[in-house]
Design a protein around this motif. Sequence first.
Motif, PDB file in Angstrom:
ATOM      1  N   LYS A 220       9.202   9.922  -7.017  1.00 28.39           N
ATOM      2  CA  LYS A 220       9.799  10.871  -7.954  1.00 28.39           C
ATOM      3  C   LYS A 220      10.585  11.948  -7.216  1.00 28.39           C
ATOM      4  N   TYR A 221       9.959  12.521  -6.168  1.00 33.02           N
ATOM      5  CA  TYR A 221      10.649  13.560  -5.414  1.00 33.02           C
ATOM      6  C   TYR A 221      11.866  13.000  -4.686  1.00 33.02           C
ATOM      7  N   TRP A 222      11.683  11.803  -4.141  1.00 31.94           N
ATOM      8  CA  TRP A 222      12.787  11.176  -3.415  1.00 31.94           C
ATOM      9  C   TRP A 222      13.980  10.962  -4.352  1.00 31.94           C
TER      10      TRP A 222
ATOM     11  N   SER B 265      10.384   2.979   0.785  1.00 30.19           N
ATOM     12  CA  SER B 265       9.118   2.321   1.122  1.00 30.19           C
ATOM     13  C   SER B 265       9.188   1.622   2.470  1.00 30.19           C
ATOM     14  N   SER B 266      10.307   0.988   2.773  1.00 32.45           N
ATOM     15  CA  SER B 266      10.468   0.324   4.066  1.00 32.45           C
ATOM     16  C   SER B 266      10.443   1.336   5.205  1.00 32.45           C
ATOM     17  N   TYR B 267      11.124   2.451   4.996  1.00 34.06           N
ATOM     18  CA  TYR B 267      11.188   3.498   6.013  1.00 34.06           C
ATOM     19  C   TYR B 267       9.806   4.084   6.296  1.00 34.06           C
ATOM     20  N   VAL B 268       9.070   4.432   5.245  1.00 36.17           N
ATOM     21  CA  VAL B 268       7.750   5.046   5.421  1.00 36.17           C
ATOM     22  C   VAL B 268       6.769   4.038   6.015  1.00 36.17           C
TER      23      VAL B 268
ATOM     24  N   VAL C 254       0.841  -1.203   0.000  1.00 35.85           N
ATOM     25  CA  VAL C 254       0.000   0.000   0.000  1.00 35.85           C
ATOM     26  C   VAL C 254       0.873   1.249   0.000  1.00 35.85           C
ATOM     27  N   ILE C 255       1.915   1.225   0.827  1.00 38.56           N
ATOM     28  CA  ILE C 255       2.845   2.361   0.891  1.00 38.56           C
ATOM     29  C   ILE C 255       3.520   2.564  -0.458  1.00 38.56           C
ATOM     30  N   GLU C 256       3.997   1.481  -1.058  1.00 40.75           N
ATOM     31  CA  GLU C 256       4.682   1.603  -2.353  1.00 40.75           C
ATOM     32  C   GLU C 256       3.752   2.204  -3.409  1.00 40.75           C
ATOM     33  N   SER C 257       2.511   1.716  -3.407  1.00 41.75           N
ATOM     34  CA  SER C 257       1.536   2.258  -4.353  1.00 41.75           C
ATOM     35  C   SER C 257       1.259   3.725  -4.064  1.00 41.75           C
TER      36      SER C 257
END
Length: 244
Positions: free
Chosen positions: A182-184, A204-207, A170-173
């Motif tokens: 993109k910003y990252w 994604s893991s961090y968020v 879900v986070i990745e999506s």
Amino acid sequence: MRKLLLSILAISLINAAQAQTNENGAGGILKKAGGLLNKNKSGSGLSSDEIIAGLKEALAVGTQNSAERLSAADGFFKDAAVKVLLPEEARQVEQKLRALGMGKLVDDAILSINRAAEDASKSAAPIFVSAVKQMTVQDGLTILRGADTAATGYLRKSTSPELISAFRPVIESSLEKTGATKYWSAVFDAYNKVSLKKVNPDLSSYVTGKAIDGIFYYVAEEEKKIRTNPAARVNDILKKVFGS
């Protein structure tokens, strides 16, 4: 005759004394023991089913309130307690980019990762359902006697692996949808052009970890309110279990 009457009186007094002793001594102890045995193991007089129902309801209320709070617009971004900032290893990157006049790029990245956390929080509450259903009587008694966040601790321990597995896609999506990836990439592409030490943290893991931390932060706050504030007990079963 006088001796006989005195003997009868003495025996009567002894019997009366023994009866009084039995009532206040062994009889009293048995009476107290009976009273204790009539209570359940929680000491509250509630049935095990009522205890479990109350705890499950507390977790349901806490997770639902937390999910609704954090999934709202700016639920993470404008809440200092849970706002997702750049990872520790990226703080130096942030400072250098701001010094180079790229503060807007950094701000966009931070906003986007918080939007991703908010988006993921919409699906948080249903994930807890299976863990709550599996709660045993012993789990319930331990939680009821535990600290102000014992139920939250139980929930975190029993759901963390599943939450990570469920949250990460879900986070990745969400990161893709909100433009965070993109910003990252833009932030670190810019940084890597001016630095010999390259940085490529797993966004994604961090968020995902930060989003889960935020959910449990407010689940714990909700649990503490239910335990200590009668106004937070929004239905009869919560009033009965946590008010006893």
